[in-house]
Design a protein around this motif. Sequence first.
Motif, PDB file in Angstrom:
ATOM      1  N   GLN A   1       0.897  -1.070  -0.197  1.00 43.96           N
ATOM      2  CA  GLN A   1      -0.112   0.168  -0.080  1.00 43.96           C
ATOM      3  C   GLN A   1       0.852   1.183   0.110  1.00 43.96           C
ATOM      4  OE1 GLN A   1      -2.583   0.442   3.537  1.00 43.96           O
ATOM      5  NE2 GLN A   1      -3.307   2.241   2.961  1.00 43.96           N
ATOM      6  N   VAL A   2       0.549   2.054  -0.864  1.00 49.55           N
ATOM      7  CA  VAL A   2       1.403   3.337  -0.879  1.00 49.55           C
ATOM      8  C   VAL A   2       0.706   4.311  -0.042  1.00 49.55           C
ATOM      9  CG1 VAL A   2       2.068   5.034  -2.485  1.00 49.55           C
ATOM     10  CG2 VAL A   2       1.811   2.960  -3.417  1.00 49.55           C
ATOM     11  N   GLN A   3       1.799   4.968   0.699  1.00 51.64           N
ATOM     12  CA  GLN A   3       1.432   6.167   1.433  1.00 51.64           C
ATOM     13  C   GLN A   3       2.328   7.335   1.323  1.00 51.64           C
ATOM     14  OE1 GLN A   3       0.936   4.385   5.357  1.00 51.64           O
ATOM     15  NE2 GLN A   3      -1.156   5.141   5.585  1.00 51.64           N
ATOM     16  N   LEU A   4       1.749   8.518   1.274  1.00 51.53           N
ATOM     17  CA  LEU A   4       2.751   9.687   1.430  1.00 51.53           C
ATOM     18  C   LEU A   4       2.041  10.413   2.468  1.00 51.53           C
ATOM     19  CD1 LEU A   4       2.696  10.787  -2.344  1.00 51.53           C
ATOM     20  CD2 LEU A   4       4.402   9.610  -0.979  1.00 51.53           C
ATOM     21  N   VAL A   5       2.887  10.634   3.689  1.00 52.21           N
ATOM     22  CA  VAL A   5       2.418  11.451   4.680  1.00 52.21           C
ATOM     23  C   VAL A   5       3.244  12.713   4.789  1.00 52.21           C
ATOM     24  CG1 VAL A   5       2.039  11.250   7.348  1.00 52.21           C
ATOM     25  CG2 VAL A   5       1.920   9.161   5.816  1.00 52.21           C
ATOM     26  N   GLU A   6       2.333  13.686   4.715  1.00 53.54           N
ATOM     27  CA  GLU A   6       2.922  15.090   5.075  1.00 53.54           C
ATOM     28  C   GLU A   6       2.965  15.595   6.460  1.00 53.54           C
ATOM     29  OE1 GLU A   6       0.260  15.631   0.904  1.00 53.54           O
ATOM     30  OE2 GLU A   6      -0.135  14.618   3.234  1.00 53.54           O
ATOM     31  N   SER A   7       3.860  16.309   6.693  1.00 55.94           N
ATOM     32  CA  SER A   7       4.022  17.034   8.175  1.00 55.94           C
ATOM     33  C   SER A   7       4.689  18.346   8.112  1.00 55.94           C
ATOM     34  CB  SER A   7       4.578  16.046   9.019  1.00 55.94           C
ATOM     35  OG  SER A   7       5.904  15.782   8.811  1.00 55.94           O
ATOM     36  N   GLY A   8       4.313  19.083   9.058  1.00 51.86           N
ATOM     37  CA  GLY A   8       5.103  20.347   9.201  1.00 51.86           C
ATOM     38  C   GLY A   8       4.339  21.588   9.177  1.00 51.86           C
ATOM     39  N   ALA A  24       7.454   8.700   2.412  1.00 48.79           N
ATOM     40  CA  ALA A  24       6.632   7.965   1.485  1.00 48.79           C
ATOM     41  C   ALA A  24       7.119   6.655   1.933  1.00 48.79           C
ATOM     42  CB  ALA A  24       7.177   8.057  -0.095  1.00 48.79           C
ATOM     43  N   SER A  25       6.046   5.604   1.479  1.00 47.92           N
ATOM     44  CA  SER A  25       6.250   4.140   1.797  1.00 47.92           C
ATOM     45  C   SER A  25       5.446   3.494   0.709  1.00 47.92           C
ATOM     46  CB  SER A  25       5.863   3.786   3.435  1.00 47.92           C
ATOM     47  OG  SER A  25       4.260   3.975   3.436  1.00 47.92           O
ATOM     48  N   GLY A  26       5.884   2.088   0.423  1.00 44.91           N
ATOM     49  CA  GLY A  26       5.248   1.307  -0.596  1.00 44.91           C
ATOM     50  C   GLY A  26       5.524   1.572  -1.984  1.00 44.91           C
ATOM     51  N   ILE A  27       6.419   2.538  -2.255  1.00 41.68           N
ATOM     52  CA  ILE A  27       7.138   2.774  -3.581  1.00 41.68           C
ATOM     53  C   ILE A  27       8.613   2.827  -3.410  1.00 41.68           C
ATOM     54  CG2 ILE A  27       5.173   4.170  -4.247  1.00 41.68           C
ATOM     55  CD1 ILE A  27       6.910   6.718  -3.665  1.00 41.68           C
ATOM     56  N   THR A  28       9.163   2.484  -4.700  1.00 42.65           N
ATOM     57  CA  THR A  28      10.690   2.660  -4.707  1.00 42.65           C
ATOM     58  C   THR A  28      10.802   4.127  -4.845  1.00 42.65           C
ATOM     59  OG1 THR A  28      10.688   0.506  -5.665  1.00 42.65           O
ATOM     60  CG2 THR A  28      12.635   1.557  -5.850  1.00 42.65           C
ATOM     61  N   PHE A  29      11.101   4.881  -3.622  1.00 40.31           N
ATOM     62  CA  PHE A  29      11.249   6.103  -3.638  1.00 40.31           C
ATOM     63  C   PHE A  29      12.163   6.625  -4.844  1.00 40.31           C
ATOM     64  CE2 PHE A  29      10.460  10.118  -1.768  1.00 40.31           C
ATOM     65  CZ  PHE A  29      11.595  11.015  -1.539  1.00 40.31           C
ATOM     66  N   ASN A  30      13.405   6.318  -4.871  1.00 40.69           N
ATOM     67  CA  ASN A  30      14.242   6.928  -5.874  1.00 40.69           C
ATOM     68  C   ASN A  30      14.172   6.629  -7.349  1.00 40.69           C
ATOM     69  OD1 ASN A  30      14.866   4.196  -6.077  1.00 40.69           O
ATOM     70  ND2 ASN A  30      16.993   4.206  -5.282  1.00 40.69           N
ATOM     71  N   THR A  31      12.968   6.083  -7.642  1.00 39.84           N
ATOM     72  CA  THR A  31      12.710   6.007  -8.984  1.00 39.84           C
ATOM     73  C   THR A  31      11.609   7.194  -9.465  1.00 39.84           C
ATOM     74  OG1 THR A  31      11.205   4.109  -8.590  1.00 39.84           O
ATOM     75  CG2 THR A  31      13.226   3.629  -8.910  1.00 39.84           C
ATOM     76  N   TYR A  32      11.109   7.707  -8.325  1.00 41.89           N
ATOM     77  CA  TYR A  32       9.921   8.827  -8.550  1.00 41.89           C
ATOM     78  C   TYR A  32      10.427  10.228  -8.470  1.00 41.89           C
ATOM     79  CZ  TYR A  32       6.243   5.328  -8.059  1.00 41.89           C
ATOM     80  OH  TYR A  32       5.201   4.130  -8.329  1.00 41.89           O
ATOM     81  N   TYR A  94       0.233  19.696  -0.649  1.00 40.86           N
ATOM     82  CA  TYR A  94       0.259  18.271  -1.013  1.00 40.86           C
ATOM     83  C   TYR A  94       1.295  17.763  -1.811  1.00 40.86           C
ATOM     84  CZ  TYR A  94      -5.136  19.012  -0.930  1.00 40.86           C
ATOM     85  OH  TYR A  94      -6.236  19.157  -0.559  1.00 40.86           O
ATOM     86  N   CYS A  95       1.757  16.697  -1.185  1.00 39.32           N
ATOM     87  CA  CYS A  95       2.871  15.884  -1.879  1.00 39.32           C
ATOM     88  C   CYS A  95       2.555  15.091  -2.832  1.00 39.32           C
ATOM     89  CB  CYS A  95       3.506  15.094  -0.733  1.00 39.32           C
ATOM     90  SG  CYS A  95       4.983  14.119  -1.216  1.00 39.32           S
ATOM     91  N   ASN A  96       3.094  14.980  -4.068  1.00 40.01           N
ATOM     92  CA  ASN A  96       3.043  14.220  -5.104  1.00 40.01           C
ATOM     93  C   ASN A  96       4.144  13.242  -5.635  1.00 40.01           C
ATOM     94  OD1 ASN A  96       3.397  14.260  -8.281  1.00 40.01           O
ATOM     95  ND2 ASN A  96       1.036  13.993  -7.907  1.00 40.01           N
ATOM     96  N   ALA A  97       4.258  12.160  -5.845  1.00 41.81           N
ATOM     97  CA  ALA A  97       4.983  11.003  -6.333  1.00 41.81           C
ATOM     98  C   ALA A  97       4.460  10.599  -7.639  1.00 41.81           C
ATOM     99  CB  ALA A  97       5.205   9.920  -5.672  1.00 41.81           C
ATOM    100  N   LEU A 104       2.189   6.037 -13.308  1.00 43.91           N
ATOM    101  CA  LEU A 104       1.786   6.161 -11.882  1.00 43.91           C
ATOM    102  C   LEU A 104       1.982   7.500 -10.993  1.00 43.91           C
ATOM    103  CD1 LEU A 104       3.480   2.688 -10.720  1.00 43.91           C
ATOM    104  CD2 LEU A 104       0.942   3.207 -10.992  1.00 43.91           C
ATOM    105  N   GLN A 105       1.128   7.572 -10.321  1.00 40.82           N
ATOM    106  CA  GLN A 105       1.055   8.969  -9.717  1.00 40.82           C
ATOM    107  C   GLN A 105       0.403   8.881  -8.226  1.00 40.82           C
ATOM    108  OE1 GLN A 105       0.363  13.636 -10.488  1.00 40.82           O
ATOM    109  NE2 GLN A 105      -0.817  12.130 -11.618  1.00 40.82           N
ATOM    110  N   PHE A 106       0.910   9.281  -7.147  1.00 43.02           N
ATOM    111  CA  PHE A 106       0.039   9.235  -5.941  1.00 43.02           C
ATOM    112  C   PHE A 106       0.159  10.729  -5.301  1.00 43.02           C
ATOM    113  CE2 PHE A 106      -0.039   5.069  -6.328  1.00 43.02           C
ATOM    114  CZ  PHE A 106       1.147   4.313  -6.887  1.00 43.02           C
ATOM    115  N   TRP A 107      -0.817  10.723  -4.351  1.00 45.84           N
ATOM    116  CA  TRP A 107      -0.864  12.008  -3.610  1.00 45.84           C
ATOM    117  C   TRP A 107      -1.000  11.703  -1.987  1.00 45.84           C
ATOM    118  CZ3 TRP A 107      -0.816  16.600  -6.088  1.00 45.84           C
ATOM    119  CH2 TRP A 107      -1.085  16.787  -7.486  1.00 45.84           C
ATOM    120  N   GLY A 108      -0.459  12.771  -1.341  1.00 48.77           N
ATOM    121  CA  GLY A 108      -0.678  12.666   0.082  1.00 48.77           C
ATOM    122  C   GLY A 108      -1.990  13.305   0.485  1.00 48.77           C
TER     123      GLY A 108
END
Length: 117
Positions: A1-8, A24-32, A94-97, A104-108
């Motif tokens: 499961q992909v998660q993008l969790v913003e804070s701050g 970010a979790s659930g994705i290979t971060f360095n490919t996004y 919003y954070c976007n990957a 593929l695109q994901f949002w926080g």
Amino acid sequence: QVQLVESGGGLVQPGGSLRLSCAASGITFNTYDMSWYRRTPGKQRDLVASITRGGTTNYADSVKGRFAISRDNAKNTVYLQMNSLKPEDTAVYYCNAERSIVALQFWGQGTQVTVSS
């Protein structure tokens, strides 16, 4: 499961600073490619800053010289350092990957930033 969790996010006075984080979790971060967008009530979501897999950055004209995007691939996290904040920076951020090669695109979920005295 992909998660993008913003804070701050939070409330800050004009001229102040905030640092947003997106873990970010659930994705290979360095490919996004990673980006920050923002939306104010009644408006569409606009690009604030982006950083590619290779570290190339891009900024909206309205934040150039004030905001800085960075990423830490070891921590699967992207940051947005926001300095000299103005009331017009008030928005939900919003954070976007994105990995365009495979469409593929994901949002926080977004984090509120309010700049007010």
